[in-house]
Design a protein around this motif. Structure first.
Motif, PDB file in Angstrom:
ATOM      1  N   ILE A 179       0.716  -1.089  -0.003  1.00 27.15           N
ATOM      2  CA  ILE A 179       0.059   0.063  -0.154  1.00 27.15           C
ATOM      3  C   ILE A 179       1.151   1.208   0.095  1.00 27.15           C
ATOM      4  N   VAL A 180       0.751   2.248  -0.887  1.00 27.99           N
ATOM      5  CA  VAL A 180       1.155   3.526  -0.977  1.00 27.99           C
ATOM      6  C   VAL A 180       0.364   4.366  -0.319  1.00 27.99           C
ATOM      7  N   PHE A 181       0.597   5.267   0.736  1.00 29.51           N
ATOM      8  CA  PHE A 181      -0.205   5.922   1.340  1.00 29.51           C
ATOM      9  C   PHE A 181       0.114   7.526   1.162  1.00 29.51           C
ATOM     10  N   SER A 182      -0.712   8.351   0.535  1.00 27.73           N
ATOM     11  CA  SER A 182      -0.417   9.848   0.691  1.00 27.73           C
ATOM     12  C   SER A 182      -0.515  10.593   1.758  1.00 27.73           C
ATOM     13  N   SER A 183       0.619  10.899   2.425  1.00 24.05           N
ATOM     14  CA  SER A 183       0.647  11.560   3.707  1.00 24.05           C
ATOM     15  C   SER A 183       1.051  13.193   3.393  1.00 24.05           C
ATOM     16  N   SER A 184       1.512  13.894   4.347  1.00 27.91           N
ATOM     17  CA  SER A 184       1.494  15.190   4.148  1.00 27.91           C
ATOM     18  C   SER A 184       2.901  15.924   4.654  1.00 27.91           C
ATOM     19  N   SER A 185       3.344  16.931   4.432  1.00 32.25           N
ATOM     20  CA  SER A 185       4.406  17.498   5.017  1.00 32.25           C
ATOM     21  C   SER A 185       3.995  18.363   6.158  1.00 32.25           C
ATOM     22  N   ALA A 186       2.547  18.407   6.351  1.00 31.10           N
ATOM     23  CA  ALA A 186       1.791  19.154   7.632  1.00 31.10           C
ATOM     24  C   ALA A 186       2.176  18.595   8.843  1.00 31.10           C
ATOM     25  N   VAL A 187       2.524  17.104   8.921  1.00 28.86           N
ATOM     26  CA  VAL A 187       2.891  16.539  10.204  1.00 28.86           C
ATOM     27  C   VAL A 187       3.926  17.167  10.693  1.00 28.86           C
ATOM     28  N   TYR A 188       4.808  17.842   9.919  1.00 35.00           N
ATOM     29  CA  TYR A 188       6.206  18.564  10.576  1.00 35.00           C
ATOM     30  C   TYR A 188       5.718  19.508  11.533  1.00 35.00           C
ATOM     31  N   GLY A 189       4.418  20.219  11.188  1.00 32.54           N
ATOM     32  CA  GLY A 189       4.202  21.283  12.071  1.00 32.54           C
ATOM     33  C   GLY A 189       5.080  22.486  11.813  1.00 32.54           C
ATOM     34  N   GLU A 190       5.334  23.264  12.999  1.00 33.72           N
ATOM     35  CA  GLU A 190       6.434  24.303  13.028  1.00 33.72           C
ATOM     36  C   GLU A 190       7.860  23.850  13.321  1.00 33.72           C
ATOM     37  N   PRO A 220       6.960  14.135  14.552  1.00 33.56           N
ATOM     38  CA  PRO A 220       5.937  14.658  14.035  1.00 33.56           C
ATOM     39  C   PRO A 220       5.619  15.767  15.231  1.00 33.56           C
ATOM     40  N   MET A 221       5.227  17.028  14.459  1.00 28.89           N
ATOM     41  CA  MET A 221       4.975  18.192  15.321  1.00 28.89           C
ATOM     42  C   MET A 221       3.425  18.923  15.092  1.00 28.89           C
ATOM     43  N   PRO A 222       2.442  18.046  14.727  1.00 28.38           N
ATOM     44  CA  PRO A 222       1.204  18.553  14.046  1.00 28.38           C
ATOM     45  C   PRO A 222       0.658  19.808  14.708  1.00 28.38           C
ATOM     46  N   THR A 223       0.120  20.638  14.004  1.00 26.21           N
ATOM     47  CA  THR A 223      -0.485  21.703  14.436  1.00 26.21           C
ATOM     48  C   THR A 223      -2.093  21.763  13.993  1.00 26.21           C
ATOM     49  N   SER A 224      -2.543  20.716  13.506  1.00 26.35           N
ATOM     50  CA  SER A 224      -4.024  20.795  12.985  1.00 26.35           C
ATOM     51  C   SER A 224      -4.496  19.398  13.227  1.00 26.35           C
ATOM     52  N   ALA A 271      -0.039  11.815  10.732  1.00 26.18           N
ATOM     53  CA  ALA A 271       0.989  11.045  11.359  1.00 26.18           C
ATOM     54  C   ALA A 271       0.411   9.935  12.266  1.00 26.18           C
ATOM     55  N   GLY A 272      -0.747   9.876  12.635  1.00 28.04           N
ATOM     56  CA  GLY A 272      -1.162   8.776  13.377  1.00 28.04           C
ATOM     57  C   GLY A 272      -1.404   7.527  12.059  1.00 28.04           C
ATOM     58  N   CYS A 273      -1.847   7.829  10.919  1.00 26.73           N
ATOM     59  CA  CYS A 273      -1.801   6.837  10.000  1.00 26.73           C
ATOM     60  C   CYS A 273      -0.399   6.349   9.535  1.00 26.73           C
ATOM     61  N   GLU A 274       0.514   7.284   9.619  1.00 26.68           N
ATOM     62  CA  GLU A 274       1.992   6.716   9.282  1.00 26.68           C
ATOM     63  C   GLU A 274       2.384   5.671  10.391  1.00 26.68           C
ATOM     64  N   LEU A 275       1.907   5.857  11.655  1.00 23.81           N
ATOM     65  CA  LEU A 275       2.418   4.866  12.667  1.00 23.81           C
ATOM     66  C   LEU A 275       1.482   3.644  12.498  1.00 23.81           C
ATOM     67  N   TYR A 276       0.314   3.875  11.990  1.00 27.04           N
ATOM     68  CA  TYR A 276      -0.397   2.340  11.781  1.00 27.04           C
ATOM     69  C   TYR A 276       0.279   1.710  10.654  1.00 27.04           C
ATOM     70  N   LEU A 302      -4.586  38.921   3.875  1.00 29.15           N
ATOM     71  CA  LEU A 302      -5.823  38.619   4.793  1.00 29.15           C
ATOM     72  C   LEU A 302      -5.051  37.876   6.012  1.00 29.15           C
ATOM     73  N   PRO A 303      -5.632  37.830   7.049  1.00 37.45           N
ATOM     74  CA  PRO A 303      -5.061  37.277   8.351  1.00 37.45           C
ATOM     75  C   PRO A 303      -4.678  35.780   8.074  1.00 37.45           C
ATOM     76  N   GLU A 304      -3.571  35.701   8.984  1.00 33.99           N
ATOM     77  CA  GLU A 304      -3.197  33.975   8.759  1.00 33.99           C
ATOM     78  C   GLU A 304      -4.385  33.091   9.081  1.00 33.99           C
ATOM     79  N   ARG A 305      -4.385  31.800   8.601  1.00 31.42           N
ATOM     80  CA  ARG A 305      -5.243  30.728   8.949  1.00 31.42           C
ATOM     81  C   ARG A 305      -4.934  30.121   9.868  1.00 31.42           C
ATOM     82  N   PRO A 306      -5.767  29.631  10.804  1.00 36.06           N
ATOM     83  CA  PRO A 306      -5.192  28.662  11.902  1.00 36.06           C
ATOM     84  C   PRO A 306      -4.981  27.381  11.205  1.00 36.06           C
ATOM     85  N   GLY A 307      -3.919  26.911  11.954  1.00 30.58           N
ATOM     86  CA  GLY A 307      -3.159  25.680  11.617  1.00 30.58           C
ATOM     87  C   GLY A 307      -2.018  25.565  10.322  1.00 30.58           C
TER      88      GLY A 307
END
Length: 310
Positions: A115-126, A138-142, A149-154, A266-271
Motif C-alpha cells: 500500500i502506498v499512502f498519501s501523507s503530508s508535510s503538515a505532520v512536521y508542523g512548525e 511529528p509536530m502537528p498543528t492541526s 501522522a497517526g496513519c503513518e504509525l499504523y 488577509l489574516p493568517e489561517r489557523p493551523g
C-alpha cells in the motif's frame, strides 16, 4: 507497471486521477471515490475497459470487496483540508485515521502486496530544523496533520505485525493541471491563477513571506509508482528541495499572465505553518529524482490548463 490489479481510493481527485490515468492502459484499475472533492471527469476515460469506478465512501463500504484481489493499493481518500479539520476534528479522525486502519486490516487479511499512502508535510508542523528530514518527530498543528501522522504509525505497525508492505509519501505543496482551486494541496497556485484570469485580486493569507516547497503532480505520480515497485518500507518526502516565498510565487504567476493586479493580504489561517522545506535525499530509496529547474515550465503548463476551463 503492467498487468496488475490496483485499487485507488480517492482516484477521481486531483492526484489520484493523475495516477489512474497513467496506469489505466496497462493495468486493471478500481477506483472508489465519494466525489466530495473529486470529479469523474478528471479521468481520461470514464468508460475505459480497464476501469471499475465505484461512487462510494470507504468509511461505510465493505472493504474486503475492494481489497480481496488487489496487488497494490494507492490510498489517497481523505479529508484534505486543514481549516475543515480544525472545524470538524472528529469527522477528520473518522475519515482519515479510522477508515485507514480498517483499510489496512482488510489489505493485510487479503494479502495485498503493498500500500502506498498519501501523507503530508503538515505532520512536521512548525519544526524549524530545515530542511525537514523524515526522522524528525511529528509536530502537528492541526487535526488534519495529526491524522496523517497517526496513519503513518499504523502503517509501520501493520508492517511489523502483519507484514503489510507500505511506503508513506509526505507530499509538500503539489500543483498541476486538474487541481481544484479549493483543494488543500498548494491551493495558493490555482487560487492565484484563477483569480488573475478572472480579473480579480488574489488573496494571500499572512504577509506572504511564508515559504513553501512546490512539487509538480507529474513527479508525484512517478513517486507513487516508484514507491509501489520498490522494496522500501518507510516514509519519503516528495518535494523539490527548493523553497519559494508566496510573494515570489505570486510575482511569477502575475508576470506570466501579464497582470498588474496586486494581491489582497488577509489574516493568517489557523493551523497553517510558516515555513516548509524538504530534505529530499530519501527519494533515492524509491529511485526518484526531481529537477527543480522545471518549475516555471510546469507552472506555465498549469496556467495553460486553467485557461481552458475558465
Amino acid at each position: 507497471m503492467k498487468n496488475k490489479n490496483i485499487l485507488i481510493t480517492g482516484g477521481a481527485g486531483f492526484i489520484g486521477s493523475h495516477i489512474a490515468n497513467e496506469l489505466m492502459d496497462n493495468n486493471d484499475i478500481t477506483i472508489i471515490d465519494n466525489l466530495s472533492t473529486g470529479n469523474i471527469k478528471n479521468l481520461k476515460s470514464e468508460e475505459h475497459e480497464n476501469l471499475n469506478f465505484i461512487e462510494g465512501d470507504i468509511c461505510n463500504f465493505n472493504l474486503d470487496d475492494l481489497t480481496s484481489d488487489k496487488d497494490y493499493i494507492f490510498h489517497l481518500a481523505a479529508m484534505a483540508s486543514v481549516p475543515l479539520s480544525v472545524e470538524r476534528p472528529e469527522e477528520c479522525n473518522e475519515i482519515n485515521l479510522n477508515a485507514t486502519v480498517r483499510l489496512l486490516k482488510s489489505a493485510a487479511d487479503n494479502d495485498v502486496e503493498k500500500i502506498v499512502f498519501s501523507s503530508s508535510s503538515a505532520v512536521y508542523g512548525e519544526n524549524k530544523n530545515m530542511p525537514l528530514k523524515e526522522t524528525e518527530p511529528p509536530m502537528p498543528t492541526s487535526p488534519y496533520a495529526a491524522s496523517k501522522a497517526g496513519c503513518e504509525l499504523y502503517l509501520k505497525s501493520f508492517y511489523e505485525s502483519y507484514g503489510l508492505n507500505y511506503t508513506a509519501l509526505r507530499y509538500f505543496n503539489v500543483f498541476g493541471p486538474k487541481q481544484d482551486k479549493n483543494s488543500q494541496y498548494a491551493a495558493v497556485i490555482p487560487n492565484f491563477i484563477s483569480a488573475l484570469l478572472e480579473g480579480k485580486r488574489a488573496e494571500i493569507y499572512g504577509d506572504g513571506e511564508q515559504t513553501r516547497d512546490f512539487v509538480y503532480v507529474g513527479d508525484v505520480v512517478k513517486a507513487n509508482i516508484n514507491a509501489c515497485e520498490s522494496d522500501y518500507n518507510g516514509i519519503v518526502n516528495i518535494a523539490s528541495g527548493e523553497k519559494l516565498t508566496v510573494n515570489r510565487l505570486y510575482g511569477i504567476v502575475k508576470n506570466t499572465l501579464g497582470s498588474d493586479l496586486e494581491p489582497e493580504y488577509l489574516p493568517e489561517r489557523p493551523g497553517d505553518i510558516k515555513h516548509s522545506l524538504a530534505d529530499v535525499s530519501n527519494m533515492e530509496k524509491i529511485n526518484l529524482k526531481i529537477d527543480s529547474s522545471d518549475f516555471e515550465s510546469q507552472l506555465i503548463e498549469t496556467i495553460n490548463w486553467f485557461k481552458t476551463i475558465l
